[in-house]
Motif scaffolding. Structure first.
Motif, PDB file in Angstrom:
ATOM      1  N   ILE A  87      16.809  26.712 -12.849  1.00 59.07           N
ATOM      2  CA  ILE A  87      16.051  27.679 -13.657  1.00 59.07           C
ATOM      3  C   ILE A  87      16.045  29.041 -12.983  1.00 59.07           C
ATOM      4  O   ILE A  87      16.294  30.082 -13.617  1.00 59.07           O
ATOM      5  CB  ILE A  87      14.616  27.184 -13.885  1.00 59.07           C
ATOM      6  CG1 ILE A  87      14.632  25.935 -14.770  1.00 59.07           C
ATOM      7  CG2 ILE A  87      13.751  28.274 -14.518  1.00 59.07           C
ATOM      8  CD1 ILE A  87      13.272  25.272 -14.915  1.00 59.07           C
ATOM      9  N   PHE A 109      17.717  32.692 -14.503  1.00 58.71           N
ATOM     10  CA  PHE A 109      17.025  33.972 -14.625  1.00 58.71           C
ATOM     11  C   PHE A 109      17.586  35.002 -13.635  1.00 58.71           C
ATOM     12  O   PHE A 109      17.687  36.186 -13.954  1.00 58.71           O
ATOM     13  CB  PHE A 109      15.526  33.787 -14.414  1.00 58.71           C
ATOM     14  CG  PHE A 109      14.826  33.174 -15.592  1.00 58.71           C
ATOM     15  CD1 PHE A 109      14.709  33.870 -16.784  1.00 58.71           C
ATOM     16  CD2 PHE A 109      14.301  31.899 -15.513  1.00 58.71           C
ATOM     17  CE1 PHE A 109      14.074  33.306 -17.878  1.00 58.71           C
ATOM     18  CE2 PHE A 109      13.663  31.324 -16.602  1.00 58.71           C
ATOM     19  CZ  PHE A 109      13.551  32.025 -17.790  1.00 58.71           C
ATOM     20  N   ILE A 117      20.797  36.341 -15.145  1.00 52.88           N
ATOM     21  CA  ILE A 117      20.532  37.298 -16.223  1.00 52.88           C
ATOM     22  C   ILE A 117      20.117  38.649 -15.640  1.00 52.88           C
ATOM     23  O   ILE A 117      20.572  39.711 -16.094  1.00 52.88           O
ATOM     24  CB  ILE A 117      19.444  36.762 -17.167  1.00 52.88           C
ATOM     25  CG1 ILE A 117      19.967  35.528 -17.917  1.00 52.88           C
ATOM     26  CG2 ILE A 117      19.003  37.835 -18.166  1.00 52.88           C
ATOM     27  CD1 ILE A 117      18.921  34.826 -18.753  1.00 52.88           C
ATOM     28  N   TYR A 118      19.260  38.600 -14.614  1.00 52.07           N
ATOM     29  CA  TYR A 118      18.826  39.851 -13.974  1.00 52.07           C
ATOM     30  C   TYR A 118      20.014  40.580 -13.350  1.00 52.07           C
ATOM     31  O   TYR A 118      20.145  41.807 -13.463  1.00 52.07           O
ATOM     32  CB  TYR A 118      17.772  39.542 -12.905  1.00 52.07           C
ATOM     33  CG  TYR A 118      17.350  40.756 -12.098  1.00 52.07           C
ATOM     34  CD1 TYR A 118      16.443  41.683 -12.620  1.00 52.07           C
ATOM     35  CD2 TYR A 118      17.874  40.987 -10.817  1.00 52.07           C
ATOM     36  CE1 TYR A 118      16.060  42.797 -11.893  1.00 52.07           C
ATOM     37  CE2 TYR A 118      17.502  42.108 -10.091  1.00 52.07           C
ATOM     38  CZ  TYR A 118      16.599  43.004 -10.629  1.00 52.07           C
ATOM     39  OH  TYR A 118      16.235  44.112  -9.909  1.00 52.07           O
ATOM     40  N   SER A 164      18.824  25.027 -20.789  1.00 49.88           N
ATOM     41  CA  SER A 164      18.939  26.362 -21.382  1.00 49.88           C
ATOM     42  C   SER A 164      18.250  26.420 -22.735  1.00 49.88           C
ATOM     43  O   SER A 164      17.541  27.385 -23.050  1.00 49.88           O
ATOM     44  CB  SER A 164      20.416  26.746 -21.526  1.00 49.88           C
ATOM     45  OG  SER A 164      21.069  26.759 -20.271  1.00 49.88           O
ATOM     46  N   LEU A 173      14.475  26.471 -22.208  1.00 52.87           N
ATOM     47  CA  LEU A 173      13.994  27.765 -21.723  1.00 52.87           C
ATOM     48  C   LEU A 173      13.992  28.813 -22.829  1.00 52.87           C
ATOM     49  O   LEU A 173      13.048  29.603 -22.955  1.00 52.87           O
ATOM     50  CB  LEU A 173      14.859  28.240 -20.552  1.00 52.87           C
ATOM     51  CG  LEU A 173      14.733  27.448 -19.244  1.00 52.87           C
ATOM     52  CD1 LEU A 173      15.748  27.951 -18.225  1.00 52.87           C
ATOM     53  CD2 LEU A 173      13.322  27.545 -18.687  1.00 52.87           C
ATOM     54  N   LEU A 220      10.442  30.776 -24.873  1.00 49.03           N
ATOM     55  CA  LEU A 220      10.171  32.209 -24.742  1.00 49.03           C
ATOM     56  C   LEU A 220       9.185  32.643 -25.820  1.00 49.03           C
ATOM     57  O   LEU A 220       9.276  32.209 -26.970  1.00 49.03           O
ATOM     58  CB  LEU A 220      11.471  33.010 -24.872  1.00 49.03           C
ATOM     59  CG  LEU A 220      12.497  32.860 -23.754  1.00 49.03           C
ATOM     60  CD1 LEU A 220      13.773  33.618 -24.102  1.00 49.03           C
ATOM     61  CD2 LEU A 220      11.931  33.358 -22.422  1.00 49.03           C
TER      62      LEU A 220
END
Length: 355
Positions: free
Chosen positions: A239, A243, A246-247, A295, A298, A302
């Protein structure tokens, strides 16, 4: 694997993950006494369906998701078995149960793999397993040798620029922190300490700087309790990696952004990647199924309108205000969110095709 068999495998994978997700909503609703009017896999026109009791079970034409239709969830009065007639905590559990099952699947996959076959991990302390001959660790112009030869397989990495290396993340962190500047790598070989100065190079595949060292990998075996703890840890690490990736895509211009060559994949890209993994065999495919399920869980949790997380957010607002948001207004927010969501899906799909 033939094209027809590959297509069947992909359909079964995605259908299974969708069924798992919707089963979370279905089972929790049934346990709460909420009437389930429909359980559908896919969207669009119904290909076939069967009515059993109060619930219609259907398969629809567009295999991009699924849904469970609960009585009264659209704001209509469905009596004592309607969704909104139940306590807030029950409604919240029903909403998040789908994502919870998706998040639980990779934990179970990790547990089964670790408990049965053991856990593959980098040898500690970090030992050089092999070298990439195209990278600096064995490239003479980039290595100023203080010993008789360059870095070799079997060397134990002690430090990078004076920072201790106890695990692979330490090695990755300090090499990447150099931003391409030369680093001093200290190794232990046959009881002797050797020091090398290596200039890292940027690696497009990993999105960071590397020196061409492939750490040795060993298999560790654990008992059930340790395997359970490690499976939860591995899921948490995955996880964090999602993230973090993506960042990095959003902030590192070298990667081309979220819609660049290494960017977020839409349905076309996901199917393509799944096909590639499936052709590699079951040992690669099973962990990847866990990754897909994770995925999906998650994304759905959101707090975005039309997603499970968006509906859960309205329940949190209800708990804070002490009264529910007007159902008509909530539905309108979800309709707008759904339109935006389909627009985003269309955008990343278009980007997939361009790739």
């Amino acid at each position: 694997m033939s094209g027809a068999l590959l297509a069947l495998v992909i359909v079964l994978i995605f259908s299974g993950i969708i069924i798992l997700h919707e089963s979370g909503h279905y089972v929790s609703a049934k346990l709460a006494g909420i009437k389930v009017e429909q359980f559908s896999v896919g969207f669009g026109p119904m290909l076939f369906g069967r009515q059993r009791g109060e619930t219609l079970y259907a398969v629809r034409a567009i295999p991009l998701g699924g849904f469970v239709k609960l009585a009264g969830m659209d704001g209509t009065d469905a009596g004592p078995r309607g969704f909104n007639a139940h306590p807030l905590w029950q409604r919240f559990i029903v909403i998040v149960a789908g994502s919870a099952l998706n998040l639980a699947l990779p934990v179970l996959i990790f547990f089964g793999t670790i408990a049965i076959a053991g856990d593959l991990d980098y040898k500690a302390p970090i030992e050089v397993g092999s070298l990439d001959s195209t990278k600096p660790a064995v490239s003479a112009p980039n290595v100023m040798r203080s010993g008789p030869a360059g870095i070799r397989p079997g060397d134990v990495i002690l430090s990078v620029d004076g920072h201790p290396v106890n695990q692979y993340n330490d090695l990755h962190r300090w090499v990447n922190a150099s931003n391409g500047a030369p680093v001093t790598v200290t190794v232990r070989r046959a009881g002797q300490t050797q020091t090398y100065t290596v200039t890292p190079v940027y690696d497009q595949d990993s999105g960071g700087f590397v020196i061409g060292i492939r750490p040795a990998i060993v298999t560790y075996h654990y008992g059930p309790l340790q395997a359970a703890g490690l499976s939860i840890q591995r899921t948490g690490d995955t996880i964090a990696g999602i993230f973090g990736g993506i960042y990095q895509l959003a902030t590192d211009k070298r990667l081309g952004g979220l819609l660049g060559p290494k960017g977020i994949e839409g349905p076309v890209g996901i199917v393509k990647t799944t096909a590639q993994v499936a052709q590699g065999g079951g040992l690669n495919l099973i962990p990847f199924i866990g990754f897909l399920s994770l995925s999906l869980g998650l994304v759905n949790i959101l707090p975005f309108p039309a997603l499970d997380g968006g509906r859960a957010a309205f329940l949190v607002i209800e708990a804070i205000r002490g009264r529910p948001v007007d159902p008509a207004r909530e539905q309108m927010v979800h309709y707008v969110g759904l339109a935006i969501l389909f627009g985003l899906i269309g955008l990343v799909t278009y980007n997939d095709v361009l790739r």
